[in-house]
Design a protein around this motif. Structure first.
Motif, PDB file in Angstrom:
ATOM      1  N   ARG A  55     -15.130   1.718  -3.295  1.00 38.03           N
ATOM      2  CA  ARG A  55     -15.659   0.744  -2.686  1.00 38.03           C
ATOM      3  C   ARG A  55     -15.238  -0.293  -4.211  1.00 38.03           C
ATOM      4  N   ASN A  56     -15.226   0.454  -4.925  1.00 41.91           N
ATOM      5  CA  ASN A  56     -15.305   0.063  -6.736  1.00 41.91           C
ATOM      6  C   ASN A  56     -13.945  -0.480  -6.726  1.00 41.91           C
ATOM      7  N   VAL A  58     -12.139  -1.969  -6.854  1.00 39.74           N
ATOM      8  CA  VAL A  58     -11.073  -3.512  -6.896  1.00 39.74           C
ATOM      9  C   VAL A  58     -11.336  -3.686  -8.103  1.00 39.74           C
ATOM     10  N   ARG A  62      -4.707  -4.271 -11.371  1.00 42.30           N
ATOM     11  CA  ARG A  62      -3.006  -3.994 -10.531  1.00 42.30           C
ATOM     12  C   ARG A  62      -1.919  -4.502 -11.559  1.00 42.30           C
ATOM     13  N   ARG A  71      -4.842   1.826  -6.085  1.00 42.33           N
ATOM     14  CA  ARG A  71      -6.018   2.008  -5.503  1.00 42.33           C
ATOM     15  C   ARG A  71      -5.386   2.461  -4.658  1.00 42.33           C
ATOM     16  N   VAL A  92     -11.808  -0.252   3.320  1.00 38.41           N
ATOM     17  CA  VAL A  92     -11.195  -1.943   3.358  1.00 38.41           C
ATOM     18  C   VAL A  92     -10.779  -2.258   2.138  1.00 38.41           C
ATOM     19  N   ASN A  93     -10.955  -1.830   1.044  1.00 45.50           N
ATOM     20  CA  ASN A  93     -10.210  -2.414  -0.655  1.00 45.50           C
ATOM     21  C   ASN A  93      -9.126  -1.387  -0.551  1.00 45.50           C
ATOM     22  N   ASP A  95      -5.481   0.534  -1.640  1.00 41.76           N
ATOM     23  CA  ASP A  95      -3.827   0.118  -0.529  1.00 41.76           C
ATOM     24  C   ASP A  95      -3.021   1.119  -0.930  1.00 41.76           C
TER      25      ASP A  95
END
Length: 246
Positions: A55-56, A58, A62, A71, A92-93, A95
């Motif tokens: 989750r972290n 992010v 990029r 990620r 969810v976060n 790629d």
């Protein structure tokens, strides 16, 4: 053939790997790669990252050193219903998701071609999955003629994995058969290192040799072209791809 992205690798967050995320990205830059996917193991793998790691992700920029950083994760398939070890809130976060079977994490004694075929058909229907990871195990053999066209129809990239030639040598004949089946049905593949140390990033000599031997068409290798790779990202991920020189 020039592979421009390595989309399966592990950092020291997976404790059987030995380089930091920054070291992996720097190695990708030194190899002239356009992109890298950081795909540490899901929670069922011994020594996997702890809670909150995915989750972290992010916080990771990029672009680092001019390299596009995806990620991602390598999720472990846990049963013949296609259950994976990463919950929805961890995906969810992300790629990029590689789905793989690892010995010891799924019951081997129950494996049959029929069960494994149905398992991979379920994974093919999972919209979160991008890559079918090193699926050449004889223990978990599936019906390639039935499943591989479904991978193609659902946008799953079939991985041909360099690390197989070191640690899963018994899978090599099946990997060649998988590649030939992809060629026959026009199903795209991705060539990956499955690196566990930064010096392995961007190294695929045995995969490249095998693909040459069978006359595998370069246009079906998604990460052998920046344009093809960007097109895949646009269609199957939420990654914003900016025009950049290679």
């Amino acid at each position: 053939m020039k592979i421009i992205a390595d989309t399966h690798c592990h950092t020291l967050a997976s404790t059987h790997a030995y380089s930091s995320l920054t070291e992996m990205v720097h190695a990708a830059k030194e190899k002239g790669l356009y992109a890298i996917a950081i795909t540490d193991h899901g929670y069922a793998m011994p020594g996997a990252p702890g809670q909150w790691y995915f989750r972290n992700l992010v916080v990771v920029p990029r672009y680092l050193e001019g390299v596009l950083v995806l990620r991602g994760a390598e999720a472990n398939i846990l049963d013949y219903q296609g259950t994976m070890d990463l919950p929805e809130e961890d995906l969810v976060n992300l790629d990029w998701l590689v789905a793989s079977i690892h010995s010891g994490l799924m019951a081997e004694e129950k494996a049959t071609v029929e069960k494994c075929t149905e398992l991979w058909l379920k994974i093919a229907r999972n919209p979160k999955v991008n890559v079918i990871g090193h699926s050449g195990s004889e223990t978990y053999r599936y019906d390639y003629e039935t499943v591989i066209p479904e991978f193609g129809r659902s946008g799953k990239l079939v991985e041909i994995n360099e690390n197989t030639f070191s640690v899963r040598k018994g899978s090599i004949p099946n990997c060649m058969e998988i590649a030939k089946t992809c060629k026959r049905h026009g199903v795209p593949i991705v060539v990956n290192s499955d690196a566990h140390f930064h010096t392995q990033i961007g190294n695929f000599p045995r995969v490249e040799q095998m693909l040459r031997e069978i006359g595998f068409p370069e246009e079906l290798i998604v990460n052998a072209s920046i344009d093809r790779f960007r097109s895949y990202l646009r269609e199957y991920t939420q990654v914003e791809v900016y025009p950049r020189k290679y």
